[in-house]
Design a protein around this motif. Structure first.
Motif, PDB file in Angstrom:
ATOM      1  N   VAL A  81      51.716  36.415  42.865  1.00 26.06           N
ATOM      2  CA  VAL A  81      50.250  36.437  42.842  1.00 26.06           C
ATOM      3  C   VAL A  81      49.767  37.376  41.740  1.00 26.06           C
ATOM      4  N   GLU A  82      50.392  38.545  41.620  1.00 24.11           N
ATOM      5  CA  GLU A  82      50.002  39.499  40.587  1.00 24.11           C
ATOM      6  C   GLU A  82      50.252  38.940  39.198  1.00 24.11           C
ATOM      7  N   VAL A  83      51.378  38.261  39.012  1.00 17.82           N
ATOM      8  CA  VAL A  83      51.676  37.652  37.717  1.00 17.82           C
ATOM      9  C   VAL A  83      50.653  36.568  37.405  1.00 17.82           C
ATOM     10  N   ALA A  84      50.338  35.730  38.376  1.00 17.23           N
ATOM     11  CA  ALA A  84      49.350  34.674  38.162  1.00 17.23           C
ATOM     12  C   ALA A  84      47.991  35.283  37.807  1.00 17.23           C
ATOM     13  N   HIS A  85      47.640  36.384  38.446  1.00 14.66           N
ATOM     14  CA  HIS A  85      46.376  37.065  38.158  1.00 14.66           C
ATOM     15  C   HIS A  85      46.358  37.572  36.714  1.00 14.66           C
ATOM     16  N   GLU A  86      47.447  38.207  36.294  1.00 16.50           N
ATOM     17  CA  GLU A  86      47.522  38.725  34.927  1.00 16.50           C
ATOM     18  C   GLU A  86      47.478  37.589  33.906  1.00 16.50           C
ATOM     19  N   VAL A  87      48.132  36.479  34.200  1.00 12.37           N
ATOM     20  CA  VAL A  87      48.103  35.321  33.300  1.00 12.37           C
ATOM     21  C   VAL A  87      46.681  34.791  33.179  1.00 12.37           C
ATOM     22  N   ARG A  88      45.974  34.724  34.309  1.00  8.65           N
ATOM     23  CA  ARG A  88      44.589  34.256  34.284  1.00  8.65           C
ATOM     24  C   ARG A  88      43.729  35.194  33.441  1.00  8.65           C
ATOM     25  N   LEU A  89      43.890  36.495  33.626  1.00  2.07           N
ATOM     26  CA  LEU A  89      43.122  37.456  32.834  1.00  2.07           C
ATOM     27  C   LEU A  89      43.432  37.324  31.345  1.00  2.07           C
ATOM     28  N   ALA A  90      44.706  37.109  31.020  1.00  3.82           N
ATOM     29  CA  ALA A  90      45.092  36.946  29.613  1.00  3.82           C
ATOM     30  C   ALA A  90      44.463  35.696  29.020  1.00  3.82           C
ATOM     31  N   ARG A  91      44.452  34.605  29.780  1.00  2.34           N
ATOM     32  CA  ARG A  91      43.821  33.369  29.286  1.00  2.34           C
ATOM     33  C   ARG A  91      42.326  33.561  29.082  1.00  2.34           C
ATOM     34  N   GLU A  92      41.676  34.247  30.011  1.00  2.00           N
ATOM     35  CA  GLU A  92      40.243  34.506  29.873  1.00  2.00           C
ATOM     36  C   GLU A  92      39.974  35.371  28.642  1.00  2.00           C
ATOM     37  N   ALA A  93      40.802  36.393  28.436  1.00  2.00           N
ATOM     38  CA  ALA A  93      40.626  37.267  27.274  1.00  2.00           C
ATOM     39  C   ALA A  93      40.850  36.494  25.979  1.00  2.00           C
ATOM     40  N   GLU A  94      41.831  35.615  25.982  1.00  2.00           N
ATOM     41  CA  GLU A  94      42.106  34.806  24.793  1.00  2.00           C
ATOM     42  C   GLU A  94      40.934  33.879  24.497  1.00  2.00           C
ATOM     43  N   ALA A  95      40.375  33.270  25.536  1.00  2.00           N
ATOM     44  CA  ALA A  95      39.225  32.386  25.342  1.00  2.00           C
ATOM     45  C   ALA A  95      38.021  33.174  24.831  1.00  2.00           C
TER      46      ALA A  95
END
Length: 121
Positions: free
Chosen positions: A36-50
Motif C-alpha cells: 500500500v505504501e509503495v502504491a501510494h508513493e507511485v501515485r504521488l510520483a505520477r502526480e508530481a510528474e504530471a
C-alpha cells in the motif's frame, strides 16, 4: 496421569500452532502495508510528474508568447561563419548590443569577454 500429559502436550502443540499462524498473519499484514505504501508513493510520483509536465508546457507557451511579441518589433542581421551577412529565418529574433549570432540559431558569441568578478577569485 497419561491423559493429563497428553492434554498438556496437545495444549502446547495448539499454542505453538496459534503462535505460528499469528506470526504468519502479521507478516502478511506487514507485506500488504508495504505494498500500500509503495502504491501510494507511485501515485504521488505520477502526480508530481504530471504537474511537472504541465508546468513545463506552460513555461514553453509563455516563452513562445514572449518570443513572438519581440519578434514582430525587432529585426537583426546575423553574421555567418565566413563573416558575411546573411538574412535567415532567425532574422526577426532580438539580440543584445555587442552580441553576434554565428552559425546555427542558439549559438551566441559575445564581442567582448564576459566580465570577471574579482570578489569570487
Amino acid at each position: 496421569m497419561q491423559a493429563v500429559k497428553e492434554k498438556l502436550h496437545d495444549m502446547s502443540v495448539m499454542r505453538k500452532a496459534k503462535a505460528e499462524a499469528k506470526a504468519e498473519e502479521k507478516a502478511e499484514k506487514e507485506l500488504a502495508k508495504a505494498r500500500v505504501e509503495v502504491a501510494h508513493e507511485v501515485r504521488l510520483a505520477r502526480e508530481a510528474e504530471a504537474a511537472m509536465d504541465l508546468h513545463v508546457a506552460k513555461a514553453g507557451m509563455k516563452a513562445e508568447k514572449e518570443m513572438a511579441k519581440y519578434a514582430d518589433t525587432h529585426t537583426n542581421t546575423f553574421v555567418a561563419p565566413g563573416g558575411t551577412t546573411a538574412p535567415d529565418c532567425t532574422a526577426d529574433m532580438a539580440t543584445a548590443p555587442g552580441v553576434t549570432m554565428v552559425g546555427a540559431p542558439g549559438t551566441v558569441h559575445t564581442a567582448e569577454p564576459p566580465p570577471v568578478n574579482k570578489k569570487l577569485l
